[in-house]
Design a protein around this motif. Structure first.
Motif, PDB file in Angstrom:
ATOM      1  N   ASN A   9       0.805  -1.223   0.000  1.00 57.01           N
ATOM      2  CA  ASN A   9       0.000   0.000   0.000  1.00 57.01           C
ATOM      3  C   ASN A   9       0.842   1.278   0.000  1.00 57.01           C
ATOM      4  O   ASN A   9       0.295   2.351   0.074  1.00 57.01           O
ATOM      5  N   ARG A  94      -9.425  -9.791  -3.686  1.00 55.70           N
ATOM      6  CA  ARG A  94      -9.179  -8.660  -2.785  1.00 55.70           C
ATOM      7  C   ARG A  94     -10.451  -8.213  -2.068  1.00 55.70           C
ATOM      8  O   ARG A  94     -10.747  -7.030  -1.968  1.00 55.70           O
ATOM      9  N   GLY A  96     -10.957  -8.712   1.086  1.00 56.98           N
ATOM     10  CA  GLY A  96     -10.691  -8.423   2.486  1.00 56.98           C
ATOM     11  C   GLY A  96     -10.941  -6.951   2.748  1.00 56.98           C
ATOM     12  O   GLY A  96     -11.223  -6.164   1.832  1.00 56.98           O
ATOM     13  N   CYS A  97     -10.850  -6.538   3.974  1.00 58.21           N
ATOM     14  CA  CYS A  97     -11.108  -5.155   4.366  1.00 58.21           C
ATOM     15  C   CYS A  97     -10.234  -4.180   3.558  1.00 58.21           C
ATOM     16  O   CYS A  97      -9.028  -4.382   3.431  1.00 58.21           O
ATOM     17  N   ASP A  98     -10.839  -3.148   3.007  1.00 56.58           N
ATOM     18  CA  ASP A  98     -10.129  -2.100   2.254  1.00 56.58           C
ATOM     19  C   ASP A  98      -9.249  -2.670   1.144  1.00 56.58           C
ATOM     20  O   ASP A  98      -8.113  -2.267   0.966  1.00 56.58           O
ATOM     21  N   TRP A  99      -9.757  -3.612   0.392  1.00 53.78           N
ATOM     22  CA  TRP A  99      -9.091  -4.186  -0.773  1.00 53.78           C
ATOM     23  C   TRP A  99      -7.897  -5.077  -0.414  1.00 53.78           C
ATOM     24  O   TRP A  99      -7.073  -5.380  -1.249  1.00 53.78           O
ATOM     25  N   HIS A 100      -7.811  -5.511   0.849  1.00 55.10           N
ATOM     26  CA  HIS A 100      -6.770  -6.474   1.205  1.00 55.10           C
ATOM     27  C   HIS A 100      -7.174  -7.855   0.684  1.00 55.10           C
ATOM     28  O   HIS A 100      -8.311  -8.080   0.284  1.00 55.10           O
ATOM     29  N   SER A 102      -8.382 -11.594   0.577  1.00 57.95           N
ATOM     30  CA  SER A 102      -9.351 -12.393   1.324  1.00 57.95           C
ATOM     31  C   SER A 102      -8.689 -13.700   1.764  1.00 57.95           C
ATOM     32  O   SER A 102      -7.571 -14.037   1.331  1.00 57.95           O
TER      33      SER A 102
END
Length: 124
Positions: A9, A94, A96-100, A102
């Motif tokens: 990021n 992606r 997961g939270c905020d495009w993290h 999964s």
């Protein structure tokens, strides 16, 4: 074997006034320098026989290109045990939270990493 995945990021947002880097180029330069320093620490801790895999989830862009350059610089200095691994895959959701990534993505990445490691001349 050490696998490193840093900075995903670090280049995801624009620079704001007041940040220590006046532009994207200076941020990338500072990032590469810090990454080289981190690899120096890993090399000191684990020794010259350890393979270090530097991983990135994108095929291109400021982050992916900077990491590729760090590995090329290491290799050019004679450290051939630093490897670059790109695990870009359109199947990564992606979600997961905020495009993290999964949990599904992590399983996919783990499988891809196993496949990549199997191609390296490692003495386990």
């Amino acid at each position: 074997m050490v696998v490193v995945g840093l900075g995903t990021n670090d280049f995801s947002t624009a620079l704001n006034p007041g940040e220590q880097w006046p532009d994207q180029t200076s941020l990338v330069t500072a990032y590469k320098s810090a990454y080289q320093g981190f690899l120096d620490k890993l090399r000191t801790r684990y020794g010259p026989a350890t393979t270090i895999v530097v991983s990135v989830p994108e095929a291109s862009g400021a982050f992916a290109d900077a990491v590729r350059q760090v590995v090329q610089d290491r290799n050019g200095q004679g450290d051939s045990r630093v490897r670059h691994w790109n695990y870009s895959d359109p199947a990564l959701d992606r979600l997961g939270c905020d495009w993290h990534f999964s949990a599904r993505d992590h399983r996919l990445i783990a499988g891809k990493l196993g496949d990549y490691l199997a191609t390296l001349p490692l003495a386990w």
